[in-house]
Write an enzyme that holds these catalytic residues in place. Structure first.
Site, PDB file in Angstrom:
ATOM      1  N   SER A  96       0.534  -9.861  -2.485  1.00  0.00           N
ATOM      2  CA  SER A  96       1.896  -9.543  -2.916  1.00  0.00           C
ATOM      3  C   SER A  96       2.711  -8.898  -1.804  1.00  0.00           C
ATOM      4  O   SER A  96       2.178  -8.313  -0.851  1.00  0.00           O
ATOM      5  CB  SER A  96       1.860  -8.591  -4.120  1.00  0.00           C
ATOM      6  N   MET A  97       4.020  -8.987  -1.933  1.00  0.00           N
ATOM      7  CA  MET A  97       4.944  -8.347  -1.008  1.00  0.00           C
ATOM      8  C   MET A  97       4.638  -6.849  -0.954  1.00  0.00           C
ATOM      9  O   MET A  97       4.568  -6.184  -1.989  1.00  0.00           O
ATOM     10  CB  MET A  97       6.375  -8.588  -1.502  1.00  0.00           C
TER      11      MET A  97
END
Length: 394
Positions: A103-104
């Protein structure tokens, strides 16, 4: 492109840390974990770099053939797709749908902040993915206090190898995340790294009194935000949405929309459809909070886009019951748009009514919405749990 232009200042953990600290998401309490279990230790050799919204992936980057670019992307504040189509897509081409990712980092640390862990907390994570989030939690709380569940055996196996190499090894379970992991309950904190449209009640049942659940939630139509729920008396969990998100769906809640050809009259468009114009632009229907509001109020609605040329497209609205559809044709620069509606429902009129409700209530963003989950179901509310958002049942 320079490091500053790419959002990392320099390609490395210090440069990414500076970006995250400047954004206010990497706080001093999480910095030791960030340094102890770097993201690079949890990203496989092959990745597809994404964008902040997570809905577009670039071409494959392989550490073995381009280590410098791999290093740069790993230390950029972007999501990284690491699997397509549940692992059935071979080679280096993009598949139909991303099914696992790193994920970011902004999202990772924003959700950890919302989780609000304290020493001694037991945490259940749904969706191990690459293992980085579990490693951060295990370093902060101790590996014996973290249970992470992953449905995909291959993804779980890769995460276990990386976790073992990094040091702190949480309890890693291969199984259906919707069921949680009752053997390790009760949990003080539950964090979910995949999107849901229905919060599985097993998570609430496995939570301790006063526990916090952080979960990306969004209706099938689209638009997703992170809910921070607190478990109270009577097995009721409630709380606000704390920011937008764009996570892949929990595997057993993936959307299965019927094909357009199965709708009466669709293949003969416009056929006997009722024709009119509208001032509501199809482009407005793509805003994340508009999609959320529309999907909450019309829960059986979904959409498809039929692209034209020069920025033109046709937006289809369809109902899960396969009774009705509507189209609206977008062309850049126009103020009115051609609409066709077919079936017993007027789906574009329903969308217009929802957007009118949204304007009448002060054009709320995610911060004004919240979610309540009970043993009997769930409801989205506006401003206060006693003010449920209306659901338009056909």
């Amino acid at each position: 492109m320079t490091g500053a232009e790419s959002g990392t200042r320099e390609a490395g953990p210090d440069g990414l840390a500076s970006v995250l600290v400047d954004k206010g998401v990497l706080t001093p309490d999480w910095l030791p974990a960030y340094r102890a279990v770097p993201r690079a230790a949890f990203v496989p050799d092959r990745l597809w770099p994404g964008t902040a919204g997570g809905n577009r992936q670039g071409e494959v980057i392989d550490r073995r053939t381009d280590p410098a670019l791999w290093w740069e992307k790993v230390h950029s504040d972007i999501p990284l797709t690491t699997q397509w189509d549940d692992g059935t897509q071979p080679g280096t081409a993009r598949g139909r749908a991303p099914t696992s990712s790193s994920s970011m980092p902004t999202m990772v640390f924003s959700m950890l902040a919302a989780l609000g862990v304290a020493e001694g907390n037991r945490v259940l994570e749904i969706g191990t993915g690459t293992g980085w989030n579990a490693a951060l939690l295990a370093h902060r709380l101790g590996p014996g206090n973290v249970v992470t569940v992953e449905v995909d055996p291959a993804v779980a196996g890769g995460a276990r190898r990386r976790l073992a190499a990094a040091g702190p090894v949480p309890v890693s379970v291969v199984g259906d995340g919707a069921r949680g992991h009752a053997a390790g309950a009760p949990y003080d904190r539950i964090i979910v790294t995949c999107g849901v449209s229905r919060v599985p009640y097993a998570w609430i049942e496995q939570a301790a009194a006063g526990a916090v659940l952080v979960v990306p939630w969004g209706p099938p139509y689209g638009g997703q935000a992170v809910a921070r729920l607190t478990v109270g008396e009577g097995g009721i969990a409630t709380g606000p949405f704390v920011g937008s998100s764009a996570f892949m769906r929990l595997r057993d809640q993936r959307d299965r929309f019927p094909p357009t050809r199965l709708f009466p009259g669709a293949e003969d468009w416009p056929g006997a459809a009722r024709r009119r114009t509208t001032a509501l632009s199809p482009d407005d229907m793509g805003a994340w909070h508009h999609m959320f509001t529309l999907g909450v109020q019309v829960p059986d609605l979904f959409c498809r886009v039929e692209w034209g040329t020069g920025g033109a497209y046709r937006l289809w609205l369809l109902d899960m019951g396969r009774t009705s559809w509507a189209t609206a044709d977008f062309e850049p620069g126009r103020g009115e748009f051609e609409v066709a509606e077919y079936g017993p429902r007027r789906l574009w009129a329903e969308a217009e009514a929802v957007l009118s409700w949204w304007r009448e209530h002060g054009e709320p963003g995610f911060a004004r919405y919240g979610l309540t989950v009970t043993p009997r179901g769930q409801r989205v509310w506006l401003d206060h749990p006693d003010n449920p958002v209306p659901v338009r049942v056909p």
